[in-house]
Design a protein around this motif. Structure first.
Motif, short mmCIF file in Angstrom:
data_model
loop_
_atom_site.label_atom_id
_atom_site.label_comp_id
_atom_site.label_asym_id
_atom_site.label_seq_id
_atom_site.Cartn_x
_atom_site.Cartn_y
_atom_site.Cartn_z
N ALA A 30 -26.58 2.07 41.14
CA ALA A 30 -26.63 3.29 41.93
C ALA A 30 -25.54 4.24 41.43
O ALA A 30 -24.69 3.87 40.64
CB ALA A 30 -26.40 2.96 43.40
N GLN A 31 -25.62 5.46 41.91
CA GLN A 31 -24.60 6.41 41.51
C GLN A 31 -23.28 6.00 42.17
O GLN A 31 -23.22 5.78 43.37
CB GLN A 31 -24.98 7.82 41.94
CG GLN A 31 -26.12 8.40 41.16
CD GLN A 31 -26.40 9.82 41.62
OE1 GLN A 31 -25.97 10.22 42.69
NE2 GLN A 31 -27.11 10.57 40.81
N THR A 32 -22.26 5.92 41.36
CA THR A 32 -20.96 5.55 41.90
C THR A 32 -20.26 6.81 42.38
O THR A 32 -20.30 7.85 41.71
CB THR A 32 -20.09 4.85 40.85
OG1 THR A 32 -19.93 5.72 39.74
CG2 THR A 32 -20.73 3.56 40.38
N PRO A 33 -19.63 6.76 43.53
CA PRO A 33 -18.92 7.96 44.00
C PRO A 33 -17.72 8.23 43.11
O PRO A 33 -17.17 7.33 42.48
CB PRO A 33 -18.49 7.58 45.42
CG PRO A 33 -18.47 6.09 45.42
CD PRO A 33 -19.51 5.65 44.43
N PRO A 34 -17.30 9.48 43.03
CA PRO A 34 -16.14 9.79 42.18
C PRO A 34 -14.91 9.09 42.75
O PRO A 34 -14.77 8.91 43.95
CB PRO A 34 -16.01 11.31 42.27
CG PRO A 34 -16.72 11.68 43.53
CD PRO A 34 -17.81 10.66 43.71
N PRO A 35 -14.02 8.67 41.85
CA PRO A 35 -12.83 7.96 42.35
C PRO A 35 -11.98 8.87 43.23
O PRO A 35 -11.87 10.07 42.98
CB PRO A 35 -12.08 7.57 41.08
CG PRO A 35 -12.59 8.51 40.03
CD PRO A 35 -14.00 8.85 40.42
N ALA A 36 -11.43 8.29 44.25
CA ALA A 36 -10.61 9.06 45.19
C ALA A 36 -9.30 9.44 44.51
O ALA A 36 -8.76 8.68 43.70
CB ALA A 36 -10.31 8.21 46.42
N PRO A 37 -8.81 10.62 44.79
CA PRO A 37 -7.53 11.02 44.17
C PRO A 37 -6.41 10.13 44.69
O PRO A 37 -6.42 9.70 45.85
CB PRO A 37 -7.34 12.47 44.62
CG PRO A 37 -8.16 12.60 45.85
CD PRO A 37 -9.32 11.65 45.69
N PRO A 38 -5.44 9.82 43.84
CA PRO A 38 -4.35 8.95 44.29
C PRO A 38 -3.55 9.62 45.41
O PRO A 38 -3.39 10.83 45.44
CB PRO A 38 -3.50 8.74 43.04
CG PRO A 38 -3.83 9.89 42.16
CD PRO A 38 -5.25 10.27 42.49
N ALA A 39 -3.10 8.77 46.33
CA ALA A 39 -2.33 9.29 47.45
C ALA A 39 -0.99 9.82 46.94
O ALA A 39 -0.40 9.25 46.01
CB ALA A 39 -2.09 8.19 48.47
N PRO A 40 -0.52 10.90 47.51
CA PRO A 40 0.77 11.42 47.04
C PRO A 40 1.88 10.42 47.36
O PRO A 40 1.89 9.78 48.40
CB PRO A 40 0.95 12.72 47.83
CG PRO A 40 0.07 12.57 49.03
CD PRO A 40 -1.08 11.68 48.59
N ALA A 41 2.78 10.29 46.42
CA ALA A 41 3.88 9.36 46.59
C ALA A 41 4.80 9.85 47.71
O ALA A 41 5.19 11.01 47.74
CB ALA A 41 4.66 9.22 45.30
N LEU A 42 5.09 8.94 48.62
CA LEU A 42 5.98 9.31 49.72
C LEU A 42 7.40 9.36 49.19
O LEU A 42 7.89 8.38 48.62
CB LEU A 42 5.86 8.28 50.85
CG LEU A 42 4.48 8.19 51.51
CD1 LEU A 42 4.47 7.07 52.52
CD2 LEU A 42 4.14 9.50 52.18
N SER A 43 8.01 10.47 49.38
CA SER A 43 9.39 10.58 48.91
C SER A 43 10.31 10.20 50.06
O SER A 43 10.27 10.81 51.13
CB SER A 43 9.68 12.00 48.42
OG SER A 43 9.49 12.90 49.48
N ARG A 44 11.08 9.16 49.84
CA ARG A 44 12.03 8.73 50.86
C ARG A 44 13.30 9.55 50.72
O ARG A 44 13.73 9.85 49.60
CB ARG A 44 12.35 7.25 50.70
CG ARG A 44 11.15 6.37 51.02
CD ARG A 44 11.54 4.94 51.06
NE ARG A 44 11.92 4.49 49.72
CZ ARG A 44 12.38 3.28 49.43
NH1 ARG A 44 12.53 2.41 50.38
NH2 ARG A 44 12.68 2.95 48.22
N PRO A 45 13.90 9.89 51.81
CA PRO A 45 15.14 10.67 51.70
C PRO A 45 16.25 9.80 51.11
O PRO A 45 16.36 8.62 51.42
CB PRO A 45 15.44 11.06 53.15
CG PRO A 45 14.73 10.06 53.98
CD PRO A 45 13.52 9.65 53.18
N THR A 46 17.02 10.38 50.26
CA THR A 46 18.13 9.64 49.67
C THR A 46 19.29 9.60 50.66
O THR A 46 19.47 10.52 51.45
CB THR A 46 18.60 10.30 48.36
OG1 THR A 46 18.97 11.64 48.66
CG2 THR A 46 17.51 10.28 47.32
#
Length: 104
Positions: A30-46
């Motif tokens: 079957a047609q495969t759905p397009p891959p989901a965009p990667p989740a944005p990296a959570l930036s932890r506060p330094t």
């Protein structure tokens, strides 16, 4: 004398049916759905050390070292006092036994 009991497989009772034959099925691509965009990296506060927090860390570390040192010194002192009292008791017992032997 002591032998482990090995469990035996229970035999089926009643009507036993043979396993059903499974027929392979065709897989239709079957047609495969397009891959989901990667989740944005959570930036932890330094963590920023301000002079106040650095002073608190140094003070806390110093307090821990002093408390642990006091506990260790008190344990060493307790062992030394116990050893000295046992030595005094041994001298008293030896003296009593020696004076008892002289009287005979």
């Amino acid at each position: 004398m002591l032998r482990p009991k090995i469990p035996t497989m229970p035999t089926p009772t009643g009507h036993v049916t043979p396993p059903a034959a499974v027929e392979p099925t065709a897989v239709i691509p079957a047609q495969t759905p397009p891959p989901a965009p990667p989740a944005p990296a959570l930036s932890r506060p330094t963590i920023q050390l301000t002079p106040g927090t650095a002073l608190a860390l140094v003070g806390g570390g110093t307090a821990v070292v002093l408390v642990v040192g006091a506990v260790l010194v008190s344990m060493l002192l307790a062992v030394a006092i116990t050893a000295a009292s046992i030595a005094v008791c041994a001298l008293v017992v030896r003296s009593l036994l020696a004076s008892e032997a002289k009287r005979r």
